[in-house]
Design a protein around this motif. Structure first.
Motif, mmCIF file in Angstrom:
data_model
loop_
_atom_site.group_PDB
_atom_site.id
_atom_site.type_symbol
_atom_site.label_atom_id
_atom_site.label_comp_id
_atom_site.label_asym_id
_atom_site.label_seq_id
_atom_site.Cartn_x
_atom_site.Cartn_y
_atom_site.Cartn_z
ATOM 1 N N HIS A 64 -10.898 -3.564 3.987
ATOM 2 C CA HIS A 64 -9.732 -3.015 4.702
ATOM 3 C C HIS A 64 -10.305 -2.343 5.938
ATOM 4 C CE1 HIS A 64 -6.018 -0.932 5.605
ATOM 5 N NE2 HIS A 64 -6.636 0.228 5.557
ATOM 6 N N PHE A 85 -1.656 -4.160 9.249
ATOM 7 C CA PHE A 85 -0.909 -4.920 10.260
ATOM 8 C C PHE A 85 -0.184 -3.968 11.193
ATOM 9 C CE2 PHE A 85 -0.381 -7.895 6.460
ATOM 10 C CZ PHE A 85 -1.568 -8.557 6.741
ATOM 11 N N GLY A 131 -4.923 -4.160 4.386
ATOM 12 C CA GLY A 131 -3.676 -4.071 5.150
ATOM 13 C C GLY A 131 -3.973 -3.794 6.601
ATOM 14 N N TYR A 160 3.950 6.948 6.456
ATOM 15 C CA TYR A 160 3.145 8.148 6.728
ATOM 16 C C TYR A 160 3.981 9.235 7.427
ATOM 17 C CZ TYR A 160 -0.139 4.432 5.785
ATOM 18 O OH TYR A 160 -0.772 3.363 5.200
ATOM 19 N N ALA A 215 0.872 -1.185 0.000
ATOM 20 C CA ALA A 215 0.000 0.000 0.000
ATOM 21 C C ALA A 215 0.901 1.225 0.000
ATOM 22 C CB ALA A 215 -0.914 -0.003 1.219
ATOM 23 N N HIS A 271 -13.002 -7.084 -1.624
ATOM 24 C CA HIS A 271 -11.980 -6.426 -0.809
ATOM 25 C C HIS A 271 -12.574 -5.857 0.467
ATOM 26 C CE1 HIS A 271 -10.151 -2.590 0.469
ATOM 27 N NE2 HIS A 271 -8.995 -3.097 0.123
ATOM 28 N N PRO A 311 -0.270 -4.633 2.711
ATOM 29 C CA PRO A 311 0.482 -4.050 3.818
ATOM 30 C C PRO A 311 1.183 -2.757 3.417
ATOM 31 C CG PRO A 311 1.704 -5.880 2.859
ATOM 32 C CD PRO A 311 0.396 -5.816 2.123
ATOM 33 N N GLY A 312 1.009 -1.712 4.212
ATOM 34 C CA GLY A 312 1.744 -0.474 3.990
ATOM 35 C C GLY A 312 2.776 -0.335 5.101
ATOM 36 N N LYS A 313 2.245 0.068 6.252
ATOM 37 C CA LYS A 313 3.062 0.256 7.445
ATOM 38 C C LYS A 313 3.975 -0.926 7.756
ATOM 39 C CE LYS A 313 0.803 2.629 10.664
ATOM 40 N NZ LYS A 313 -0.224 2.869 11.703
ATOM 41 N N ARG A 316 -14.908 -3.075 -3.240
ATOM 42 C CA ARG A 316 -14.473 -2.747 -1.889
ATOM 43 C C ARG A 316 -15.702 -2.674 -0.995
ATOM 44 N NH1 ARG A 316 -10.530 2.055 0.372
ATOM 45 N NH2 ARG A 316 -10.567 1.283 2.495
ATOM 46 N N SER A 340 -5.947 0.588 10.372
ATOM 47 C CA SER A 340 -4.507 0.478 10.521
ATOM 48 C C SER A 340 -4.163 0.207 11.980
ATOM 49 C CB SER A 340 -3.856 1.786 10.062
ATOM 50 O OG SER A 340 -2.490 1.583 9.835
ATOM 51 N N ASP A 341 -2.979 -0.399 12.185
ATOM 52 C CA ASP A 341 -2.507 -0.677 13.549
ATOM 53 C C ASP A 341 -3.316 -1.802 14.188
ATOM 54 O OD1 ASP A 341 -0.284 0.739 14.143
ATOM 55 O OD2 ASP A 341 -1.208 2.064 15.606
ATOM 56 N N ASP A 349 -0.391 -1.505 -4.207
ATOM 57 C CA ASP A 349 -1.767 -1.024 -4.055
ATOM 58 C C ASP A 349 -1.738 0.501 -4.011
ATOM 59 O OD1 ASP A 349 -4.617 -1.063 -3.404
ATOM 60 O OD2 ASP A 349 -4.024 -0.528 -1.366
HETATM 61 C C1 LIG Z 1 -3.900 2.629 3.766
HETATM 62 C C2 LIG Z 1 -4.389 1.386 3.171
HETATM 63 C C3 LIG Z 1 -3.702 0.186 3.377
HETATM 64 C C4 LIG Z 1 -2.469 0.075 4.224
HETATM 65 O O1 LIG Z 1 -2.657 0.286 5.584
HETATM 66 P P1 LIG Z 1 -1.431 0.068 6.557
HETATM 67 O O2 LIG Z 1 -1.968 0.347 7.913
HETATM 68 O O3 LIG Z 1 -0.365 1.022 6.188
HETATM 69 O O4 LIG Z 1 -0.991 -1.363 6.403
HETATM 70 C C5 LIG Z 1 -4.176 -0.939 2.743
HETATM 71 N N1 LIG Z 1 -5.274 -0.897 1.957
HETATM 72 C C6 LIG Z 1 -5.955 0.233 1.754
HETATM 73 C C7 LIG Z 1 -7.138 0.202 0.869
HETATM 74 C C8 LIG Z 1 -5.549 1.402 2.348
HETATM 75 O O5 LIG Z 1 -6.238 2.535 2.140
#
Ligand SMILES: *Cc1c(COP(=O)(O)O)cnc(C)c1O
Length: 402
Positions: free
Chosen positions: A186, A223, A221, A358, A50, A184, A262-264, A137, A189-190, A71
């Protein structure tokens, strides 16, 4: 062994490139990606980075070289990903609240699209019918995440198509014969608790039977990574075993590929934000340390009450002094209240840990200050990957008419 940059390495980089400075450690990203791949070794799983967490083009290229997909949360991120060399089939655009024009643009670029409103789904159906597979989504109505501002899956959230609108969705899918190939969610976060992902999977399992052409389930994401001393990250092994178990037990889901975004998790810990102390100010209420930065460069503490571990890398004495660490902009920009640090002197370097995700990405030119430089450490070598702003940058898009 966990990949880390040492205080002396960070000090040397601060001296070479100046402060404030974002430093990213490539091998740490690789380590995190390895944890994901290894945990899900038994199941067909694909990870889409992400990239809104950190979009420097070199980070995108590095993550591509590791084998991950990407992503995106805007059409410009899609274009950055393509610029970094990802082929369109490895680029996912998870949209939210965007114009249909952007969806058309994404379709023309050939990337994978997740649609997040009934309105855009209908326009998509009218325009493309069955000709271009698409993902949905959905909003699972689950409350989770480190802070309400980063929770996206709950019943009052703007994100996704509310799960209770599923009959409207299936009617449109049927009417236009839309090829829905992924579902999908989501949730935020965290998220440390594996049970949150389990809940999400169960919500999705209930609606799988409505879609006959599904190939993928995208679990988003969010995690968790350890920000505080003693914190732990999401237990990937536990999550992977649970996912295997749930999908194996569900006949309609067992053949579906699982996606994560996964982003973070990939880029938070690789990042260090190095600042220098401008001023120390003793007041009756607190001893303030002002560093050469503010929420213009790292907004997470003020925006999300996020905790970032801070260390005085110029003094390795015990952390037995209490300070409030603040910035230098004309707003209250407290990074930390009553924080224990080793004794600080003006000119010392303070490093903020877990600053990869971020961090730079949410920085601004507020107070007409420059955005920081970014450095990538790879194979022990530092590479400047973004120059610090200069005065010209502040005027760049302005048109002087007076
Ligand atoms: C921001 C985002 C993520 C990533 O979130 P993290 O907390 O950074 O892992 C994944 N999917 C979508 C759609 C998001 O907007």
């Amino acid at each position: 062994m966990s990949q880390k940059l040492s205080s002396s390495q960070l000090t040397a980089l601060a001296q070479q490139f100046g402060t404030p400075l974002y430093v990213y450690h490539a091998e740490k990203i690789k380590e995190q990606y390895g944890k994901l791949k290894n945990a899900f070794r038994n199941r067909d799983t694909v990870f889409f980075y992400a990239c809104k967490a950190l979009t420097n083009i070199n980070i995108l290229k590095y993550i591509k070289s590791l084998g991950a997909n990407v992503d995106c949360s805007s059409i410009n991120e899609v274009k950055l990903a393509l610029h970094a060399g990802f082929t369109p089939d490895r680029v996912l655009y998870t949209s939210n609240g965007i114009s249909f024009g952007e969806i058309q643009e994404a379709k023309e670029l050939g990337v994978i699209i997740n649609i997040d409103s009934v309105s855009n789904l209908e326009k998509f159906g009218k325009a493309y019918g069955h000709s271009y597979p698409v993902g949905l989504r959905l909003r699972p109505n689950i409350m989770a995440g480190g802070n309400i501002k980063i929770s996206t899956g709950h019943a009052k959230s703007k994100f996704g198509i509310p799960i209770e609108h599923i009959s409207e969705v299936t009617a449109i899918v049927e009417q236009y014969n839309i090829c829905v190939h992924d579902l999908h969610i989501h949730t935020g976060s965290d998220i440390k608790d594996v049970a949150v992902f389990v809940k999400g999977i169960e919500v999705l399992f209930d609606i799988i039977p409505h879609f006959k052409e599904l190939k993928f389930i995208d679990l988003g994401g969010g995690f968790k990574v350890p920000y505080q001393e003693g914190d732990s990250e999401t237990d990937m092994e536990a999550l992977a075993r649970k996912v295997e178990e749930l999908f194996a037990a569900h006949p309609e889901a067992s053949k579906l590929q699982v996606w994560f975004e996964p982003g973070k998790f990939l880029v938070s810990e690789c990042g260090y934000f190095v600042t220098q102390v401008n001023v120390i100010k003793q007041t009756p209420a607190a001893k303030f340390i002002s560093v050469d930065s503010g929420f213009n460069h790292l907004i997470r503490p003020m925006f999300y009450d996020a905790y970032h571990r801070i260390e005085n890398i110029s003094n390795d004495a015990p952390e037995d002094q209490t300070y409030s660490v603040v910035g230098n902009i004309c707003e209250t920009d407290t990074f930390a209240w009553d924080r224990k640090l080793s004794e600080v002197k003006e000119g010392d370097y303070l490093v903020f840990y877990n600053a990869g995700a971020y961090g730079f990405e949410m920085s601004s030119n507020f107070n007409s200050r420059y955005k920081p430089a970014e450095v990538l450490m790879k194979d022990g070598e530092p590479h400047l990957i973004r120059k610090r702003d200069t005065f010209e940058d502040l005027l760049k898009n302005q048109i002087e008419v007076l």
